[in-house]
Scaffold this motif. Sequence first.
Motif, PDB file in Angstrom:
ATOM      1  N   SER A 170       0.872  -1.079  -0.076  1.00 36.12           N
ATOM      2  CA  SER A 170       0.094   0.090   0.051  1.00 36.12           C
ATOM      3  C   SER A 170       0.827   1.275  -0.047  1.00 36.12           C
ATOM      4  O   SER A 170       2.221   1.270   0.222  1.00 36.12           O
ATOM      5  CB  SER A 170      -1.033  -0.023   1.221  1.00 36.12           C
ATOM      6  OG  SER A 170      -0.202   0.053   2.323  1.00 36.12           O
ATOM      7  N   GLU A 171       0.132   2.415  -0.202  1.00 36.20           N
ATOM      8  CA  GLU A 171       0.946   3.588  -0.207  1.00 36.20           C
ATOM      9  C   GLU A 171       1.254   3.819   1.164  1.00 36.20           C
ATOM     10  O   GLU A 171       2.524   4.715   1.362  1.00 36.20           O
ATOM     11  CB  GLU A 171       0.049   4.877  -0.519  1.00 36.20           C
ATOM     12  CG  GLU A 171       0.137   5.185  -2.053  1.00 36.20           C
ATOM     13  CD  GLU A 171       1.463   5.551  -2.660  1.00 36.20           C
ATOM     14  OE1 GLU A 171       2.253   5.991  -1.792  1.00 36.20           O
ATOM     15  OE2 GLU A 171       1.843   5.001  -3.540  1.00 36.20           O
ATOM     16  N   GLU A 172       0.683   3.490   2.413  1.00 35.58           N
ATOM     17  CA  GLU A 172       1.170   3.646   3.768  1.00 35.58           C
ATOM     18  C   GLU A 172       2.306   2.709   4.132  1.00 35.58           C
ATOM     19  O   GLU A 172       3.133   3.542   4.591  1.00 35.58           O
ATOM     20  CB  GLU A 172       0.202   2.965   4.458  1.00 35.58           C
ATOM     21  CG  GLU A 172      -1.103   3.838   4.761  1.00 35.58           C
ATOM     22  CD  GLU A 172      -2.137   3.659   3.506  1.00 35.58           C
ATOM     23  OE1 GLU A 172      -3.275   4.528   3.341  1.00 35.58           O
ATOM     24  OE2 GLU A 172      -1.927   2.595   2.817  1.00 35.58           O
ATOM     25  N   GLU A 173       2.653   1.755   3.362  1.00 38.43           N
ATOM     26  CA  GLU A 173       3.977   1.151   3.558  1.00 38.43           C
ATOM     27  C   GLU A 173       4.940   1.845   2.583  1.00 38.43           C
ATOM     28  O   GLU A 173       6.133   1.804   3.184  1.00 38.43           O
ATOM     29  CB  GLU A 173       3.796  -0.447   3.218  1.00 38.43           C
ATOM     30  CG  GLU A 173       3.109  -1.302   4.259  1.00 38.43           C
ATOM     31  CD  GLU A 173       3.202  -2.694   4.038  1.00 38.43           C
ATOM     32  OE1 GLU A 173       3.836  -3.431   4.838  1.00 38.43           O
ATOM     33  OE2 GLU A 173       2.880  -3.286   2.884  1.00 38.43           O
ATOM     34  N   ALA A 174       4.713   2.168   1.587  1.00 40.21           N
ATOM     35  CA  ALA A 174       5.497   3.104   0.573  1.00 40.21           C
ATOM     36  C   ALA A 174       6.028   4.082   1.568  1.00 40.21           C
ATOM     37  O   ALA A 174       7.244   4.620   1.513  1.00 40.21           O
ATOM     38  CB  ALA A 174       5.054   3.533  -0.536  1.00 40.21           C
ATOM     39  N   ASP A 175       5.142   4.749   2.204  1.00 38.80           N
ATOM     40  CA  ASP A 175       5.334   5.909   3.180  1.00 38.80           C
ATOM     41  C   ASP A 175       6.496   5.526   4.377  1.00 38.80           C
ATOM     42  O   ASP A 175       7.415   6.306   4.595  1.00 38.80           O
ATOM     43  CB  ASP A 175       4.261   6.592   3.838  1.00 38.80           C
ATOM     44  CG  ASP A 175       3.376   7.430   2.865  1.00 38.80           C
ATOM     45  OD1 ASP A 175       4.018   7.931   1.813  1.00 38.80           O
ATOM     46  OD2 ASP A 175       2.430   7.677   2.999  1.00 38.80           O
ATOM     47  N   VAL A 176       6.441   4.568   4.674  1.00 37.94           N
ATOM     48  CA  VAL A 176       7.306   3.887   5.670  1.00 37.94           C
ATOM     49  C   VAL A 176       8.869   4.053   5.053  1.00 37.94           C
ATOM     50  O   VAL A 176       9.623   4.282   5.750  1.00 37.94           O
ATOM     51  CB  VAL A 176       6.965   2.349   6.185  1.00 37.94           C
ATOM     52  CG1 VAL A 176       8.318   1.806   6.885  1.00 37.94           C
ATOM     53  CG2 VAL A 176       5.735   2.330   7.005  1.00 37.94           C
ATOM     54  N   VAL A 177       8.728   3.456   3.605  1.00 38.93           N
ATOM     55  CA  VAL A 177      10.226   3.327   3.121  1.00 38.93           C
ATOM     56  C   VAL A 177      10.666   4.956   3.025  1.00 38.93           C
ATOM     57  O   VAL A 177      11.683   4.991   3.261  1.00 38.93           O
ATOM     58  CB  VAL A 177      10.060   2.763   1.781  1.00 38.93           C
ATOM     59  CG1 VAL A 177      11.266   3.089   0.777  1.00 38.93           C
ATOM     60  CG2 VAL A 177       9.823   1.379   1.778  1.00 38.93           C
TER      61      VAL A 177
END
Length: 242
Positions: A148-155
Amino acid sequence: MRFRHYKQQIMVPFIAYITVLVIGLASGTNNFCPADGGSTYIFTVKLNINRTGHRIVSVNMEHETPFRIENNNETGLYITHSSTTCGKKERIELSTTAVIFEHLRPKRPDYEFFPGVGYYKLHTWGRTWDDARATCLEEGGHLLVINSEEEADVVRKFFSRNPSFNNVNDPLYGAYIGVTDRDEEGKFVTVTGQLLEDTGYTNWEVGEPKSDRGQNYVAVESHARMHDINNGKKMGFFCEIE
């Protein structure tokens, strides 16, 4: 549904007292009738919190089981039930006490929790993709699969801290994630067995992926865009615990 994450490994007791009065209406007297006995029920509520902070609840009801908490793992909803009949009116009274103990997941001190997403770690000491995968498994997780974009934001958040990579061949390409096409060129599969197109995140850098049998592993750079990487390169890598 998302819930608040508690930072320490603790037991949180939650106790609720509920009284419910149900009266079956019929013709007859309105005088109060004292309870003349009744039945006892117990609802057993099993509550677990998984590694992403979500609660999983299962409920079981038994009839005429004495309520007890034998150890810290037992959770219950205690219901006493009494009924009386005055003339043609039946009075039913339920008195309920809920006792819930929450055992919260211990957090690995070297992983960072992102509420509503999960636990993540960026390894900055370079390893080959296979060695990186083995390291994540040893830590109880797996190479990151972005869903998800939420996990991409973690990166992006990890990279925004300007991490310093060591023992790497090319820090510009970021860090390995759990995606590879080594079994079939162009067919990218995650370490959890999903096809990449089914993960919900396929944000490739322009010109990627390349149709090159010498590039079988995927890394992400600071904007969370994906590259396929030459085999054998040592890179930083992301692990996640679900």
